[in-house]
Design an enzyme around this catalytic site. Sequence first.
Site, PDB file in Angstrom:
ATOM      1  N   ARG A   1       6.930  -7.463  -4.681  1.00 57.68           N
ATOM      2  CA  ARG A   1       6.827  -6.430  -5.718  1.00 57.68           C
ATOM      3  C   ARG A   1       7.877  -6.625  -6.801  1.00 57.68           C
ATOM      4  O   ARG A   1       7.595  -6.445  -8.000  1.00 57.68           O
ATOM      5  CB  ARG A   1       6.974  -5.042  -5.088  1.00 57.68           C
ATOM      6  CG  ARG A   1       6.772  -3.894  -6.066  1.00 57.68           C
ATOM      7  CD  ARG A   1       6.835  -2.555  -5.368  1.00 57.68           C
ATOM      8  NE  ARG A   1       5.763  -2.393  -4.401  1.00 57.68           N
ATOM      9  CZ  ARG A   1       5.645  -1.333  -3.595  1.00 57.68           C
ATOM     10  NH1 ARG A   1       6.528  -0.356  -3.643  1.00 57.68           N
ATOM     11  NH2 ARG A   1       4.635  -1.266  -2.744  1.00 57.68           N
TER      12      ARG A   1
ATOM     13  N   HIS B   1       7.046  -6.952 -10.800  1.00 57.04           N
ATOM     14  CA  HIS B   1       7.637  -6.032 -11.783  1.00 57.04           C
ATOM     15  C   HIS B   1       8.531  -6.776 -12.772  1.00 57.04           C
ATOM     16  O   HIS B   1       8.720  -6.312 -13.891  1.00 57.04           O
ATOM     17  CB  HIS B   1       8.416  -4.924 -11.078  1.00 57.04           C
ATOM     18  CG  HIS B   1       7.541  -3.855 -10.499  1.00 57.04           C
ATOM     19  ND1 HIS B   1       7.711  -2.517 -10.777  1.00 57.04           N
ATOM     20  CD2 HIS B   1       6.474  -3.925  -9.670  1.00 57.04           C
ATOM     21  CE1 HIS B   1       6.793  -1.810 -10.145  1.00 57.04           C
ATOM     22  NE2 HIS B   1       6.032  -2.645  -9.447  1.00 57.04           N
TER      23      HIS B   1
ATOM     24  N   ASN C   1       9.625   2.089 -11.765  1.00 56.59           N
ATOM     25  CA  ASN C   1      10.499   1.299 -10.894  1.00 56.59           C
ATOM     26  C   ASN C   1      11.398   2.108  -9.975  1.00 56.59           C
ATOM     27  O   ASN C   1      11.715   1.682  -8.868  1.00 56.59           O
ATOM     28  CB  ASN C   1      11.407   0.386 -11.737  1.00 56.59           C
ATOM     29  CG  ASN C   1      10.657  -0.765 -12.375  1.00 56.59           C
ATOM     30  OD1 ASN C   1       9.595  -1.163 -11.919  1.00 56.59           O
ATOM     31  ND2 ASN C   1      11.201  -1.313 -13.453  1.00 56.59           N
TER      32      ASN C   1
ATOM     33  N   HIS D   1      -1.372  -5.774  -1.937  1.00 57.01           N
ATOM     34  CA  HIS D   1      -1.254  -4.476  -1.278  1.00 57.01           C
ATOM     35  C   HIS D   1      -1.708  -4.527   0.173  1.00 57.01           C
ATOM     36  O   HIS D   1      -1.702  -3.503   0.853  1.00 57.01           O
ATOM     37  CB  HIS D   1      -2.053  -3.421  -2.052  1.00 57.01           C
ATOM     38  CG  HIS D   1      -1.430  -3.044  -3.362  1.00 57.01           C
ATOM     39  ND1 HIS D   1      -2.076  -2.281  -4.314  1.00 57.01           N
ATOM     40  CD2 HIS D   1      -0.214  -3.344  -3.887  1.00 57.01           C
ATOM     41  CE1 HIS D   1      -1.283  -2.127  -5.362  1.00 57.01           C
ATOM     42  NE2 HIS D   1      -0.152  -2.769  -5.125  1.00 57.01           N
TER      43      HIS D   1
END
Length: 338
Positions: A67, A71, A99, A198
């Site tokens: 992740r 990001h 975030n 995911h």
Amino acid sequence: MRSSQSILQLMIIVFSILNTSLHAIASDPPLTLDYYASTCPTLFEIIKKEMKCSVLADPRNAALILRLHFHDCFVQGCDGSVLLEDTINLQGEKKASTNINSLNGFRIVDRIKNKLESECPGIVSCADILTIAARDAVILVGGPYWDVPLGRKDSVTASLPLAESNLPTQNEGLVTIISKFLYQGLSVTDMVALSGAHTIGMARCESFRERIYGDFGATSGKNLLSETYLNSLKSICPPTPVGEGKNNITAMDYVTPNLFDNSFYHLLVKGEGLLNSDQEMYSGVIGFQTHELVKKYAADPLAFFQQFSDSMVKMGNITNSESFVNGEVRKNCRFVNT
């Protein structure tokens, strides 16, 4: 229905044309597979060892690093900007609404950086560390291998506004999320494949409350297993924030939460996706292309692994041209060099 499909198709075409110019640099980045071959030959061994220790200690760490990489790349390109702390002279990205409650794993990156600074001081960028660590994280929980092009520089800037605007959120519509991927030079196929990340990791109650008190029952049908699952989610996440309820977490793939596989897509086909943004790929009225891709990856795990690998390389190649000119190799991933 047809008019909605036509509108989305037109949007995809327009964004694809725009991306040709907006991301011309990203399409041909100055990255190579052997970038550190002579300057830090033990690079891969060190990162793999540290990631193995972290994932053995807690399998969730694989999702945290993956992740972080995602990001990072969606804001200014893959330049390590997500790792920067706030200082008097710099506003980082960690406190962005997208975030602040969803990112962790910074200490893992710190440990890897410290090892590399001892072995190859001033050589390996934090952006490259994060890219390799994300690949190793996926492998360690059963996912595919891919070669990682290297040679990124660390940015000396960050952008909280871009973190707020560029990153997809769990309750956005399919059109908005597709547009955010297209803006990065990533296709609808890339979006569906990368969403497969995911299959590991957790989500906070705030991220799935709207889904479970909304259309979860409609998409999953009236069967006992789905109703049992929904009731368990509601016990974890109350309809309104109560005490620490908003911070309660659950796995995004409750079947194999610590294994990187295609189970995530099986859940979407059954209407049991935890996040609105995920389930929309299969159940959304305009998700004709995404619907077929979800079915494909649910039926063919090898096709998912191959596309995920290709899409991860493509995402990792989103570059920050400013960093290649004015960037650096940070000594500490949390702060620019002084």
